[in-house]
Structure formats: C-alpha cells, structure tokens
Design a protein around this motif. Structure first.
Motif, PDB file in Angstrom:
ATOM      1  N   ASN A 114      20.183  10.005 -29.407  1.00 24.45           N
ATOM      2  CA  ASN A 114      19.726  10.294 -28.051  1.00 24.45           C
ATOM      3  C   ASN A 114      18.503  11.195 -28.030  1.00 24.45           C
ATOM      4  O   ASN A 114      17.640  11.060 -27.150  1.00 24.45           O
ATOM      5  N   PHE A 115      18.379  12.094 -28.975  1.00 22.54           N
ATOM      6  CA  PHE A 115      17.151  12.886 -29.077  1.00 22.54           C
ATOM      7  C   PHE A 115      15.968  11.977 -29.413  1.00 22.54           C
ATOM      8  O   PHE A 115      14.883  12.109 -28.834  1.00 22.54           O
ATOM      9  N   ALA A 116      16.182  11.051 -30.345  1.00 21.59           N
ATOM     10  CA  ALA A 116      15.106  10.131 -30.729  1.00 21.59           C
ATOM     11  C   ALA A 116      14.722   9.219 -29.565  1.00 21.59           C
ATOM     12  O   ALA A 116      13.532   8.980 -29.318  1.00 21.59           O
ATOM     13  N   LYS A 117      15.718   8.683 -28.849  1.00 21.49           N
ATOM     14  CA  LYS A 117      15.440   7.803 -27.711  1.00 21.49           C
ATOM     15  C   LYS A 117      14.685   8.551 -26.618  1.00 21.49           C
ATOM     16  O   LYS A 117      13.730   8.022 -26.035  1.00 21.49           O
ATOM     17  N   TYR A 118      15.114   9.772 -26.330  1.00 19.12           N
ATOM     18  CA  TYR A 118      14.454  10.565 -25.299  1.00 19.12           C
ATOM     19  C   TYR A 118      12.986  10.801 -25.648  1.00 19.12           C
ATOM     20  O   TYR A 118      12.092  10.689 -24.799  1.00 19.12           O
ATOM     21  N   ALA A 119      12.742  11.098 -26.930  1.00 20.01           N
ATOM     22  CA  ALA A 119      11.372  11.369 -27.367  1.00 20.01           C
ATOM     23  C   ALA A 119      10.468  10.159 -27.202  1.00 20.01           C
ATOM     24  O   ALA A 119       9.259  10.298 -26.949  1.00 20.01           O
ATOM     25  N   ASN A 120      11.037   8.945 -27.318  1.00 19.72           N
ATOM     26  CA  ASN A 120      10.236   7.718 -27.261  1.00 19.72           C
ATOM     27  C   ASN A 120      10.181   7.084 -25.879  1.00 19.72           C
ATOM     28  O   ASN A 120       9.475   6.088 -25.688  1.00 19.72           O
ATOM     29  N   GLU A 121      10.917   7.621 -24.925  1.00 26.09           N
ATOM     30  CA  GLU A 121      10.938   7.041 -23.578  1.00 26.09           C
ATOM     31  C   GLU A 121       9.710   7.454 -22.779  1.00 26.09           C
ATOM     32  O   GLU A 121       9.302   8.615 -22.810  1.00 26.09           O
ATOM     33  N   GLU A 122       9.149   6.499 -22.071  1.00 26.14           N
ATOM     34  CA  GLU A 122       8.064   6.844 -21.140  1.00 26.14           C
ATOM     35  C   GLU A 122       8.647   7.536 -19.914  1.00 26.14           C
ATOM     36  O   GLU A 122       8.125   8.555 -19.454  1.00 26.14           O
ATOM     37  N   LEU A 150      16.805  20.328 -33.978  1.00 22.42           N
ATOM     38  CA  LEU A 150      16.776  18.963 -33.441  1.00 22.42           C
ATOM     39  C   LEU A 150      15.553  18.757 -32.552  1.00 22.42           C
ATOM     40  O   LEU A 150      14.873  17.730 -32.633  1.00 22.42           O
ATOM     41  N   SER A 151      15.298  19.728 -31.697  1.00 18.74           N
ATOM     42  CA  SER A 151      14.160  19.621 -30.780  1.00 18.74           C
ATOM     43  C   SER A 151      12.841  19.546 -31.539  1.00 18.74           C
ATOM     44  O   SER A 151      11.962  18.740 -31.219  1.00 18.74           O
ATOM     45  N   LYS A 152      12.720  20.364 -32.567  1.00 18.34           N
ATOM     46  CA  LYS A 152      11.502  20.362 -33.377  1.00 18.34           C
ATOM     47  C   LYS A 152      11.357  19.047 -34.139  1.00 18.34           C
ATOM     48  O   LYS A 152      10.258  18.460 -34.203  1.00 18.34           O
ATOM     49  N   GLU A 153      12.477  18.555 -34.700  1.00 16.06           N
ATOM     50  CA  GLU A 153      12.438  17.331 -35.497  1.00 16.06           C
ATOM     51  C   GLU A 153      12.010  16.121 -34.671  1.00 16.06           C
ATOM     52  O   GLU A 153      11.254  15.268 -35.148  1.00 16.06           O
ATOM     53  N   TYR A 154      12.491  16.051 -33.427  1.00 17.56           N
ATOM     54  CA  TYR A 154      12.210  14.868 -32.604  1.00 17.56           C
ATOM     55  C   TYR A 154      11.142  15.106 -31.549  1.00 17.56           C
ATOM     56  O   TYR A 154      10.877  14.224 -30.722  1.00 17.56           O
ATOM     57  N   GLY A 155      10.531  16.281 -31.544  1.00 16.31           N
ATOM     58  CA  GLY A 155       9.462  16.551 -30.603  1.00 16.31           C
ATOM     59  C   GLY A 155       9.936  16.643 -29.166  1.00 16.31           C
ATOM     60  O   GLY A 155       9.281  16.171 -28.231  1.00 16.31           O
ATOM     61  N   VAL A 156      11.103  17.285 -28.963  1.00 20.38           N
ATOM     62  CA  VAL A 156      11.706  17.419 -27.647  1.00 20.38           C
ATOM     63  C   VAL A 156      11.581  18.875 -27.191  1.00 20.38           C
ATOM     64  O   VAL A 156      11.764  19.801 -27.981  1.00 20.38           O
ATOM     65  N   ASP A 157      11.265  19.064 -25.914  1.00 25.40           N
ATOM     66  CA  ASP A 157      11.181  20.408 -25.350  1.00 25.40           C
ATOM     67  C   ASP A 157      12.578  21.022 -25.323  1.00 25.40           C
ATOM     68  O   ASP A 157      13.473  20.527 -24.634  1.00 25.40           O
ATOM     69  N   ARG A 158      12.782  22.113 -26.041  1.00 28.87           N
ATOM     70  CA  ARG A 158      14.094  22.744 -26.126  1.00 28.87           C
ATOM     71  C   ARG A 158      14.650  23.110 -24.754  1.00 28.87           C
ATOM     72  O   ARG A 158      15.870  23.047 -24.529  1.00 28.87           O
ATOM     73  N   THR A 159      13.773  23.476 -23.836  1.00 31.33           N
ATOM     74  CA  THR A 159      14.258  23.914 -22.517  1.00 31.33           C
ATOM     75  C   THR A 159      14.854  22.775 -21.694  1.00 31.33           C
ATOM     76  O   THR A 159      15.513  23.022 -20.682  1.00 31.33           O
ATOM     77  N   GLN A 160      14.630  21.542 -22.128  1.00 31.53           N
ATOM     78  CA  GLN A 160      15.197  20.397 -21.414  1.00 31.53           C
ATOM     79  C   GLN A 160      16.631  20.092 -21.841  1.00 31.53           C
ATOM     80  O   GLN A 160      17.329  19.308 -21.195  1.00 31.53           O
ATOM     81  N   VAL A 161      17.077  20.710 -22.927  1.00 32.02           N
ATOM     82  CA  VAL A 161      18.415  20.428 -23.449  1.00 32.02           C
ATOM     83  C   VAL A 161      19.433  21.355 -22.772  1.00 32.02           C
ATOM     84  O   VAL A 161      19.250  22.569 -22.726  1.00 32.02           O
ATOM     85  N   ARG A 162      20.503  20.744 -22.244  1.00 32.76           N
ATOM     86  CA  ARG A 162      21.561  21.521 -21.609  1.00 32.76           C
ATOM     87  C   ARG A 162      22.884  21.306 -22.348  1.00 32.76           C
ATOM     88  O   ARG A 162      23.215  20.180 -22.722  1.00 32.76           O
ATOM     89  N   VAL A 163      23.617  22.385 -22.555  1.00 31.32           N
ATOM     90  CA  VAL A 163      24.966  22.321 -23.119  1.00 31.32           C
ATOM     91  C   VAL A 163      25.907  22.923 -22.088  1.00 31.32           C
ATOM     92  O   VAL A 163      25.821  24.115 -21.772  1.00 31.32           O
ATOM     93  N   ILE A 164      26.790  22.095 -21.530  1.00 37.78           N
ATOM     94  CA  ILE A 164      27.685  22.517 -20.451  1.00 37.78           C
ATOM     95  C   ILE A 164      29.123  22.411 -20.930  1.00 37.78           C
ATOM     96  O   ILE A 164      29.585  21.329 -21.300  1.00 37.78           O
ATOM     97  N   LEU A 165      29.843  23.527 -20.951  1.00 38.24           N
ATOM     98  CA  LEU A 165      31.243  23.537 -21.362  1.00 38.24           C
ATOM     99  C   LEU A 165      32.119  23.596 -20.107  1.00 38.24           C
ATOM    100  O   LEU A 165      31.992  24.518 -19.292  1.00 38.24           O
ATOM    101  N   VAL A 166      33.009  22.613 -19.960  1.00 39.78           N
ATOM    102  CA  VAL A 166      33.883  22.513 -18.797  1.00 39.78           C
ATOM    103  C   VAL A 166      35.312  22.828 -19.224  1.00 39.78           C
ATOM    104  O   VAL A 166      35.845  22.193 -20.133  1.00 39.78           O
ATOM    105  N   GLU A 167      35.926  23.799 -18.567  1.00 41.91           N
ATOM    106  CA  GLU A 167      37.288  24.235 -18.908  1.00 41.91           C
ATOM    107  C   GLU A 167      38.146  24.237 -17.645  1.00 41.91           C
ATOM    108  O   GLU A 167      37.725  24.738 -16.599  1.00 41.91           O
ATOM    109  N   CYS A 168      39.356  23.678 -17.756  1.00 44.30           N
ATOM    110  CA  CYS A 168      40.228  23.587 -16.583  1.00 44.30           C
ATOM    111  C   CYS A 168      40.880  24.932 -16.236  1.00 44.30           C
ATOM    112  O   CYS A 168      41.271  25.152 -15.082  1.00 44.30           O
ATOM    113  N   GLU A 169      40.985  25.834 -17.214  1.00 44.86           N
ATOM    114  CA  GLU A 169      41.541  27.162 -16.947  1.00 44.86           C
ATOM    115  C   GLU A 169      40.455  28.063 -16.355  1.00 44.86           C
ATOM    116  O   GLU A 169      39.284  27.694 -16.270  1.00 44.86           O
ATOM    117  N   SER A 170      40.871  29.273 -15.973  1.00 47.35           N
ATOM    118  CA  SER A 170      39.921  30.196 -15.351  1.00 47.35           C
ATOM    119  C   SER A 170      39.029  30.888 -16.367  1.00 47.35           C
ATOM    120  O   SER A 170      38.082  31.583 -15.999  1.00 47.35           O
TER     121      SER A 170
END
Length: 406
Positions: free
Chosen positions: A142-150, A182-202
C-alpha cells in the motif's frame, strides 16, 4: 520393563520447553517421549508484532525444533492434531494415532472468535508467523501503490489497529517506529500516515495501573498514534472501517484493519470433550486436568490461578515457560511415585512492549520500569529463555545482544 508413553502436543513456548526439560531430567529407560507439532519449527509468538510491522525479519523468530531436542530421547512427529480421545488415552492425528500414558497439551492460543459476520473479511490478524508476513507485505504494497498513484488514496495510509491490549500497543509501537523508514523508502510524506488504535474499553492495557497506562499513551501519542477508546468496531469493508462511539456511527477510510483482539485457548479441547472455559482448562495447582491424572495442560490452553490473589495469571510467554517447567517436574515425580509440586511463578514481572526501545514493566516486587529499561528487561527475558531452551549455541544464534535496537 514397561516405559510410560509421554505425548506432548504443540511446540510453542510451553510444549517445546516441556520436551527439552524432560529430556534433561529423565533417562532414556524411564519413558518414551513424543513431541507432535504441525511444523518442524518453533516460532516465538511474543515477537510476532515486530515481524508484522517489519522491524524484525521472520527468520529471527524461527527455531528449528531439531536444533533443540535430543532425537535419541524425543521422537518428533510432524502432523496435525485432530482429536483427543480422553477415555481411550489416544490422540488422533491427521495421518496416524498415538496412545499415551501421560499427555501434555500445549497447543497454544487462537484468536478470539469474531461473532459479528461483518468483521470476518478485510481484517489482518497477528496470530501466527504467516499472518505476520502477510500483514508486513500488505503494508509495503500500500505504501508503494500510494507513491505511484496520481490521485492519492488516503485509505492506503490509514492503518487501524483493533484492540489496545499487549498485542495492539506492541504492534502500534513497532509500526510507528518503522513508518519513517517506510516513508523514506517509498517516497511518501510521513505526515500523511495515520495509525489509529480503537479500543472498546475506556482505556488501553486494561488491568495495568493508571501510571503505566498514561506512560504508554503519552509515549505512543508522541510518535503519532491516535487513540479511540469506548468504541466498538461494527463493520469492515475493503476500503473502510465502521465503528460506533457514544451511539454515533463513524466511518474511516482504510485498507488495513489489524485485528489485535483477545485470544482464547485451542478449540480442539472443547471439540474433544475436555471441560473448558473459553477454550481453556481450569487446571489444578499441579497443572493436571481435574479428575484426570494422565493429562497436563500448559501455556495458553491453561487457566492457572494465583494462589495469593485468586486471579488468573495472564496468558504470556513467561507463564507458558514456567508452566512447562512445573509440568515436566511433576511428570518425573508421577513416574517415580513421588509427590507433585504446585505451580509457582518466580519471575513476577509483566512487560508490555511499546516499540523497538520502549516499554512498561510491572513487577510484584516493586521494581517497576519504564522506557528503555522495560524494553531491556524484555530482551533479557528472551535471552534467558533461549539459554534455557537450547543452551549457549542457541543464545548466540538467536539472542538479542544489541539492547537498544530490534
């Protein structure tokens, strides 16, 4: 002279440690020992989140079983366990049957059953080595695909982790440590990458003290992890995940939903008619199945209670290894007609990894640790396990000696 037939099912932490301990404390003429495993290798499940994130190569977690067992004392059978016939004292494998006098069940965990059919597709569990490899390759794709997408598809760079327990936070920490590379390897802007952790507890890491939870959240947030608590994932699709929070339905574009929910014991025990609770056997303090002197259960298939608190010990590698050693000692005692010993945990430290050089460690003796010290403790525990399992040769081959990197 008749030799008792000892059959060990599974070569995870508990099964393999039981086998190697027995080969040290039993003479050849005392018993015939058979170890059954579906693969000819053992892999260290507590490091799968690193393989899945790409911070640790898969081959580092693999240990060929024949490298650590004495094949003159232990017969290794590569086969799949199909059924345990408790009354007949027979284990049915895919290709044969084995009879036993003493059986050790160390078949490990399974991912918690997902009862919602809307969640069965488009998720990536981290339950075994192949799952971890698939997830790693999926991320890189997905990093590679994103880098190659117009026309950039943000869903490719939104990574959702379902579950805030040990596996979820461990994977989140490893992932955010790898994203800059990963961002450096595939030429992706690091700030565009999001990591979201979803937990059902509080909160994440339920059961930990607030001090440790706060440290973990602050550490991960400082490296880019976003937390969504009190939220339940209700649907996954190819390009999005749907969760519910405070009665509100929220859709998030993503191509990657990492399933790090709970685990349970192996369903084979239930299918074989052995009494279980959520796939685990409530063992006696000597690790035998109640009312059955022929079967021991170790590792993630066993519910082992702390005699001091009455609470169950957590399902982790340290408990699995300790249960294996107790089971082996009791098998020797049983063969010799001696008294069995109760399970005791000497190393009473629980460690949660938060990345390549971070973690939290909770100790019952008051020596609590944060950051690199906790991470160091985990790597020392790994090295100690390798030394006990296969001696100095295995330690030198697979050990972690650079304590500040993966």
């Amino acid at each position: 002279m008749y030799k008792p037939q000892i059959v060990i099912l599974g070569a995870g932490y508990s099964g393999l440690m039981t086998a190697t301990k027995l080969q040290k404390i039993l003479h050849r003429n005392e018993a015939d020992i058979t170890l059954v495993n579906i693969n000819d290798y053992h892999y260290q499940t507590s490091w799968l989140h690193e393989t899945a994130a790409g911070t640790l190569k898969p081959e580092r977690t693999i240990i060929p079983i024949r490298d650590v067992i004495n094949q003159e004392k232990i017969n290794l059978v590569i086969d799949e366990v199909v059924m345990i016939k408790e009354k007949e004292k027979i284990v049915k494998l895919k290709n044969r049957e084995l009879s036993y006098d003493i059986l050790v069940i160390g078949l490990g965990f399974e991912a918690e059953a997902i009862t919602n059919p809307n969640l069965n597709d488009h998720i990536f569990p981290i339950g075994n080595l192949n799952n971890a490899r698939v997830l790693r390759e999926h991320l890189e794709y997905n990093f590679a695909k994103y880098a190659n997408e117009e026309k950039k598809n943000q869903a490719r760079l939104n990574i959702v982790i379902a579950g805030g327990g040990f596996t979820g936070v461990g994977y989140a920490g490893e992932l955010v440590d790898r994203i800059p590379d990963l961002s450096k390897e595939y030429g992706v802007d690091r700030t565009q990458v999001r990591v979201i952790l979803v937990e059902c507890e509080s909160t994440i890491l339920p059961g930990f003290h607030n001090e440790f939870i706060n440290y973990a959240m602050n550490s991960l947030e400082s490296r880019g992890v976003e937390f969504v608590t009190d939220a339940e994932i209700i649907e996954t699709k190819e390009d999005r995940v749907v969760y519910e929070k405070l009665g509100k339905r929220i859709e998030l574009p993503t191509k990657t939903v990492v399933w790090a929910g709970g685990v349970r014991g192996n369903s084979l025990l239930e299918e074989s008619g052995i009494p279980t609770n959520n796939g685990k056997v409530e063992v006696e303090n000597n690790l035998r199945v109640p009312d059955n002197e022929a079967i021991y259960v170790v590792g993630d298939c066993a519910n082992i209670r702390n005699p001091e608190t009455g609470r169950l010990y957590p399902a982790n590698a340290e408990i699995a290894i300790a249960s294996a050693e107790t089971a082996a000692e009791n098998i020797k005692a049983q063969i010799n007609g001696e008294a069995l010993i109760p399970f005791q945990l000497n190393n009473k430290t629980v460690i949660a990894s938060l990345g390549t050089s971070d973690g939290v460690a909770v100790s019952l003796n008051g020596r609590n640790s944060f950051g690199w010290k906790a991470n160091l403790m985990k790597k020392i525990c790994l090295n100690r396990y390798l030394l006990r399992l296969g001696g100095i040769h295995l330690l030198l081959k697979k050990g972690r000696f650079n304590f500040f990197q993966a």
